[in-house]
Design a protein around this motif. Sequence first.
Motif, PDB file in Angstrom:
ATOM      1  N   TRP A 194       4.687  10.413  -0.260  1.00 26.89           N
ATOM      2  CA  TRP A 194       3.984  10.067  -1.489  1.00 26.89           C
ATOM      3  C   TRP A 194       4.281  11.069  -2.610  1.00 26.89           C
ATOM      4  CZ3 TRP A 194      -1.561   8.339   0.416  1.00 26.89           C
ATOM      5  CH2 TRP A 194      -1.427   7.141   1.128  1.00 26.89           C
ATOM      6  N   GLN A 195       4.466  12.327  -2.251  1.00 24.55           N
ATOM      7  CA  GLN A 195       4.829  13.312  -3.270  1.00 24.55           C
ATOM      8  C   GLN A 195       6.175  12.956  -3.906  1.00 24.55           C
ATOM      9  OE1 GLN A 195       4.615  16.935  -0.980  1.00 24.55           O
ATOM     10  NE2 GLN A 195       2.457  17.297  -1.465  1.00 24.55           N
ATOM     11  N   GLN A 196       7.132  12.585  -3.082  1.00 29.39           N
ATOM     12  CA  GLN A 196       8.445  12.171  -3.610  1.00 29.39           C
ATOM     13  C   GLN A 196       8.315  10.894  -4.433  1.00 29.39           C
ATOM     14  OE1 GLN A 196      11.021  11.814  -0.210  1.00 29.39           O
ATOM     15  NE2 GLN A 196      11.200  14.027   0.083  1.00 29.39           N
ATOM     16  N   HIS A 197       7.477   9.974  -3.957  1.00 30.91           N
ATOM     17  CA  HIS A 197       7.291   8.710  -4.665  1.00 30.91           C
ATOM     18  C   HIS A 197       6.649   8.933  -6.038  1.00 30.91           C
ATOM     19  CE1 HIS A 197       6.374   4.548  -5.493  1.00 30.91           C
ATOM     20  NE2 HIS A 197       5.074   4.819  -5.550  1.00 30.91           N
ATOM     21  N   ALA A 198       5.667   9.818  -6.108  1.00 28.83           N
ATOM     22  CA  ALA A 198       5.000  10.077  -7.379  1.00 28.83           C
ATOM     23  C   ALA A 198       5.981  10.648  -8.399  1.00 28.83           C
ATOM     24  CB  ALA A 198       3.822  11.021  -7.171  1.00 28.83           C
ATOM     25  N   ASP A 199       6.898  11.476  -7.926  1.00 25.58           N
ATOM     26  CA  ASP A 199       7.898  12.063  -8.831  1.00 25.58           C
ATOM     27  C   ASP A 199       8.869  11.008  -9.363  1.00 25.58           C
ATOM     28  OD1 ASP A 199       6.831  14.587  -8.484  1.00 25.58           O
ATOM     29  OD2 ASP A 199       8.221  15.145  -6.885  1.00 25.58           O
ATOM     30  N   ALA A 200       9.079   9.952  -8.580  1.00 19.70           N
ATOM     31  CA  ALA A 200      10.098   8.958  -8.948  1.00 19.70           C
ATOM     32  C   ALA A 200       9.519   7.679  -9.527  1.00 19.70           C
ATOM     33  CB  ALA A 200      10.932   8.616  -7.705  1.00 19.70           C
ATOM     34  N   SER A 201       8.170   7.582  -9.614  1.00 18.83           N
ATOM     35  CA  SER A 201       7.529   6.347 -10.081  1.00 18.83           C
ATOM     36  C   SER A 201       6.564   6.659 -11.210  1.00 18.83           C
ATOM     37  CB  SER A 201       6.776   5.680  -8.924  1.00 18.83           C
ATOM     38  OG  SER A 201       5.611   6.435  -8.599  1.00 18.83           O
ATOM     39  N   HIS A 202       5.835   5.655 -11.626  1.00 17.89           N
ATOM     40  CA  HIS A 202       4.816   5.836 -12.655  1.00 17.89           C
ATOM     41  C   HIS A 202       3.459   6.186 -12.042  1.00 17.89           C
ATOM     42  CE1 HIS A 202       7.475   4.549 -15.841  1.00 17.89           C
ATOM     43  NE2 HIS A 202       7.771   3.426 -15.175  1.00 17.89           N
ATOM     44  N   GLY A 203       3.394   6.309 -10.725  1.00 18.80           N
ATOM     45  CA  GLY A 203       2.140   6.655 -10.068  1.00 18.80           C
ATOM     46  C   GLY A 203       1.810   8.131 -10.223  1.00 18.80           C
ATOM     47  N   THR A 204       0.518   8.445 -10.113  1.00 15.67           N
ATOM     48  CA  THR A 204       0.026   9.819 -10.207  1.00 15.67           C
ATOM     49  C   THR A 204      -0.590  10.222  -8.881  1.00 15.67           C
ATOM     50  OG1 THR A 204      -0.464   9.595 -12.570  1.00 15.67           O
ATOM     51  CG2 THR A 204      -1.588  11.365 -11.376  1.00 15.67           C
ATOM     52  N   LEU A 205      -0.143  11.341  -8.317  1.00 12.42           N
ATOM     53  CA  LEU A 205      -0.709  11.884  -7.083  1.00 12.42           C
ATOM     54  C   LEU A 205      -1.449  13.167  -7.430  1.00 12.42           C
ATOM     55  CD1 LEU A 205      -0.991  11.774  -3.982  1.00 12.42           C
ATOM     56  CD2 LEU A 205       1.151  13.072  -3.835  1.00 12.42           C
ATOM     57  N   ALA A 206      -2.751  13.234  -7.107  1.00 13.68           N
ATOM     58  CA  ALA A 206      -3.585  14.385  -7.449  1.00 13.68           C
ATOM     59  C   ALA A 206      -4.268  14.919  -6.196  1.00 13.68           C
ATOM     60  CB  ALA A 206      -4.624  13.993  -8.494  1.00 13.68           C
ATOM     61  N   GLN A 207      -4.766  16.145  -6.287  1.00 15.74           N
ATOM     62  CA  GLN A 207      -5.513  16.775  -5.210  1.00 15.74           C
ATOM     63  C   GLN A 207      -7.001  16.809  -5.568  1.00 15.74           C
ATOM     64  OE1 GLN A 207      -4.270  17.932  -2.183  1.00 15.74           O
ATOM     65  NE2 GLN A 207      -2.425  16.868  -2.881  1.00 15.74           N
ATOM     66  N   LEU A 242      -2.239  -1.238  -1.781  1.00 13.92           N
ATOM     67  CA  LEU A 242      -3.026  -1.208  -0.555  1.00 13.92           C
ATOM     68  C   LEU A 242      -3.206  -2.632  -0.062  1.00 13.92           C
ATOM     69  CD1 LEU A 242      -3.875   1.358  -2.363  1.00 13.92           C
ATOM     70  CD2 LEU A 242      -5.906   1.434  -0.912  1.00 13.92           C
ATOM     71  N   LYS A 243      -3.057  -2.829   1.252  1.00 14.28           N
ATOM     72  CA  LYS A 243      -3.120  -4.180   1.818  1.00 14.28           C
ATOM     73  C   LYS A 243      -4.076  -4.207   3.004  1.00 14.28           C
ATOM     74  CE  LYS A 243       1.815  -4.976   0.829  1.00 14.28           C
ATOM     75  NZ  LYS A 243       3.120  -5.356   1.435  1.00 14.28           N
ATOM     76  N   ASN A 244      -4.892  -5.269   3.048  1.00 15.15           N
ATOM     77  CA  ASN A 244      -5.641  -5.578   4.267  1.00 15.15           C
ATOM     78  C   ASN A 244      -5.171  -6.932   4.785  1.00 15.15           C
ATOM     79  OD1 ASN A 244      -6.939  -7.544   2.706  1.00 15.15           O
ATOM     80  ND2 ASN A 244      -8.731  -6.244   2.304  1.00 15.15           N
ATOM     81  N   ASP A 245      -5.906  -7.502   5.709  1.00  9.33           N
ATOM     82  CA  ASP A 245      -5.446  -8.758   6.315  1.00  9.33           C
ATOM     83  C   ASP A 245      -5.459  -9.925   5.335  1.00  9.33           C
ATOM     84  OD1 ASP A 245      -5.060  -7.496   8.713  1.00  9.33           O
ATOM     85  OD2 ASP A 245      -7.026  -8.042   9.542  1.00  9.33           O
ATOM     86  N   ALA A 246      -6.277  -9.814   4.275  1.00  6.37           N
ATOM     87  CA  ALA A 246      -6.468 -10.965   3.411  1.00  6.37           C
ATOM     88  C   ALA A 246      -5.934 -10.799   1.998  1.00  6.37           C
ATOM     89  CB  ALA A 246      -7.959 -11.313   3.339  1.00  6.37           C
ATOM     90  N   SER A 247      -5.768  -9.563   1.533  1.00 15.59           N
ATOM     91  CA  SER A 247      -5.421  -9.390   0.116  1.00 15.59           C
ATOM     92  C   SER A 247      -4.746  -8.042  -0.091  1.00 15.59           C
ATOM     93  CB  SER A 247      -6.680  -9.489  -0.754  1.00 15.59           C
ATOM     94  OG  SER A 247      -7.618  -8.477  -0.396  1.00 15.59           O
ATOM     95  N   SER A 248      -4.396  -7.791  -1.357  1.00 20.03           N
ATOM     96  CA  SER A 248      -3.776  -6.515  -1.703  1.00 20.03           C
ATOM     97  C   SER A 248      -4.234  -6.113  -3.097  1.00 20.03           C
ATOM     98  CB  SER A 248      -2.252  -6.611  -1.639  1.00 20.03           C
ATOM     99  OG  SER A 248      -1.772  -7.530  -2.618  1.00 20.03           O
ATOM    100  N   ILE A 249      -4.059  -4.821  -3.417  1.00 17.78           N
ATOM    101  CA  ILE A 249      -4.435  -4.312  -4.725  1.00 17.78           C
ATOM    102  C   ILE A 249      -3.565  -3.098  -5.031  1.00 17.78           C
ATOM    103  CG2 ILE A 249      -6.252  -2.829  -3.796  1.00 17.78           C
ATOM    104  CD1 ILE A 249      -7.876  -3.422  -6.329  1.00 17.78           C
ATOM    105  N   GLU A 250      -3.184  -2.941  -6.293  1.00 16.43           N
ATOM    106  CA  GLU A 250      -2.329  -1.810  -6.657  1.00 16.43           C
ATOM    107  C   GLU A 250      -3.156  -0.714  -7.323  1.00 16.43           C
ATOM    108  OE1 GLU A 250       2.075  -1.557  -8.117  1.00 16.43           O
ATOM    109  OE2 GLU A 250       0.830  -1.807  -9.914  1.00 16.43           O
ATOM    110  N   ALA A 251      -2.933   0.535  -6.871  1.00 13.96           N
ATOM    111  CA  ALA A 251      -3.531   1.716  -7.487  1.00 13.96           C
ATOM    112  C   ALA A 251      -2.427   2.528  -8.142  1.00 13.96           C
ATOM    113  CB  ALA A 251      -4.244   2.557  -6.437  1.00 13.96           C
ATOM    114  N   ASP A 252      -2.675   2.972  -9.367  1.00 12.66           N
ATOM    115  CA  ASP A 252      -1.665   3.807 -10.020  1.00 12.66           C
ATOM    116  C   ASP A 252      -2.004   5.292  -9.955  1.00 12.66           C
ATOM    117  OD1 ASP A 252      -3.792   3.493 -11.729  1.00 12.66           O
ATOM    118  OD2 ASP A 252      -2.611   2.979 -13.490  1.00 12.66           O
TER     119      ASP A 252
END
Length: 546
Positions: A172-185, A439-449
């Motif tokens: 996820w750290q590598q992904h945050a650097d390469a995408s528009h997502g934000t990874l925080a502590q 994020l995905k469960n058995d019935a649906s999905s949702i995107e977090a940035d």
Amino acid sequence: MNEQVNQSRLAIIGMGPRGLGALEALAMRVEDGAAPLKVDAFDPFPAFGAGPNFDPDEPAVCQLNIPMRDVEIRPPKFARCGSFAEWLEDAPGPNAFPARADLGRYLEERYADLKASRRLEITLSSTKVSELKQVDEGWMLRVADEWVGPYAEVLLSPGQPDVEPDDQLAEWQQHADASHGTLAQSYPAKRLLSQATAWSGRTVAIRGLALSAFDVLRVLTTLQGGKFHQGKYLPSGNEPACILPFSLDGRPPFPKPETEAIDANFEPEHEETWAFSDNIKNAATAAPKRAQEFITEALLPVVARILRDVGGDADTSDVADWLETEWSSPGSQETGGSLETLQAGIAMAEGKSLPSIGYVVGQVWRKWQDELRSGYNPAETPPETAEKIVAFDEGLKRYSYGPPVSSSRELAALIDAGLVDLDYAADPDFALTNGGWTLKNDASSIEADVMIDAVLPSPNLSILRPPLLVGLMEAGRLSPIADSLAAHTAGNGQLIGKDGAQSRGLCLLGRLALGSVVAADSLHDCFGEASHRWAEGVMERLGPRT
């Protein structure tokens, strides 16, 4: 600083609460009028005595997970500040959960009192120690580009050091650097607060649903201007649009009993506590199966009695079955969903529903923490037994280390307000996208940035990053007691190396000794018997002083 060793000269690496507790215990053994012991303390964190966990600059919404009535870390007689409740202006009532920053300021004053006592001559350095080596005269420390010492004694009290991220977090750290997502502590919370001002209207996921998640939720809500009022959450409009906490099982921890009166229902009788004290001492040196039997024999009658006293319908055989399953598969007996578990926990903590077997076990276990440490920590426990007892203790933390019920109510109110969604709380699947995380469960999905990491790393020695600790591992001086546990130490804190030999005068206290000690994450443990055993060992090794 390379003078001939002074046998009263010590070094301590890490000056948070555990370092403070150790030095207080040492100072208690310096007689009035005696020459002070010389101590060089090394810690880059500026709040000496408090450390990062109790940073005085953190927001007040970051709370202790113990109520005022249970904060029992009384200062030594030479201190001037009194108990925490006596020191704290406008101290909250016994059932309130104080801010960690307030405790941090108190611990800073405890440190000031320690220096003023003149029992120890303390020199502080904010420079990191990168290496340690043994010489004929004692121990040398590499500080910046210089070797300093020698020291007759060195104590490592590093708290939670930097570690390598687990596989998921590293990806996820590598992904945050390469995408528009934000990874925080999650911590420091003041840094998270600064970041969160830009997250209004966004979707934020929280990795972890334990105690840290409650601090994160307050940063994202009340510190953005929202308010809790009469069981409802009144948003300010500055919050994220949606908050998605998740964990492996998706269940929040069970809150502690709300009042002293409700808590009293779970109080063991004196004879029951004495029996546990004897049994845990026997368990600590027994084979794994026998250790389990010793602890079960002590818990079983107490839990069954309490369940009868409160009007429960579980009998002794039910309790025995629950304990047997808990030993082999901790947490597997809770089958409710995230919201159901949250609501059940609130009702039990408020005294509005009968406590479950697990809830009673957890509260009794919480009340036996001092006896647990006193019986286990001084012992030389077989590795397989250590793994078994530590796993049992860690599993019960979902009850014994729970949050205040007010925090659980806040979570429920945020769910009712539509800000928190628990539909993805139980071990969701993930897809990495340009916008962040889906994020995905058995019935649906949702995107977090935005993704916030609120998981406390394990004390696994193999993932440590600090060069000092890595060097000690490579030299064989810092070695795990078992593959799944942390460092092997003696009862007085001295490190036991890979060859089974003790490193004279080189000691470690804290969570990096998990397995050699138990329940090491507790604030009370910082000022408990482990610190006193270390101090006794130091005085014995230094010999008579004039």
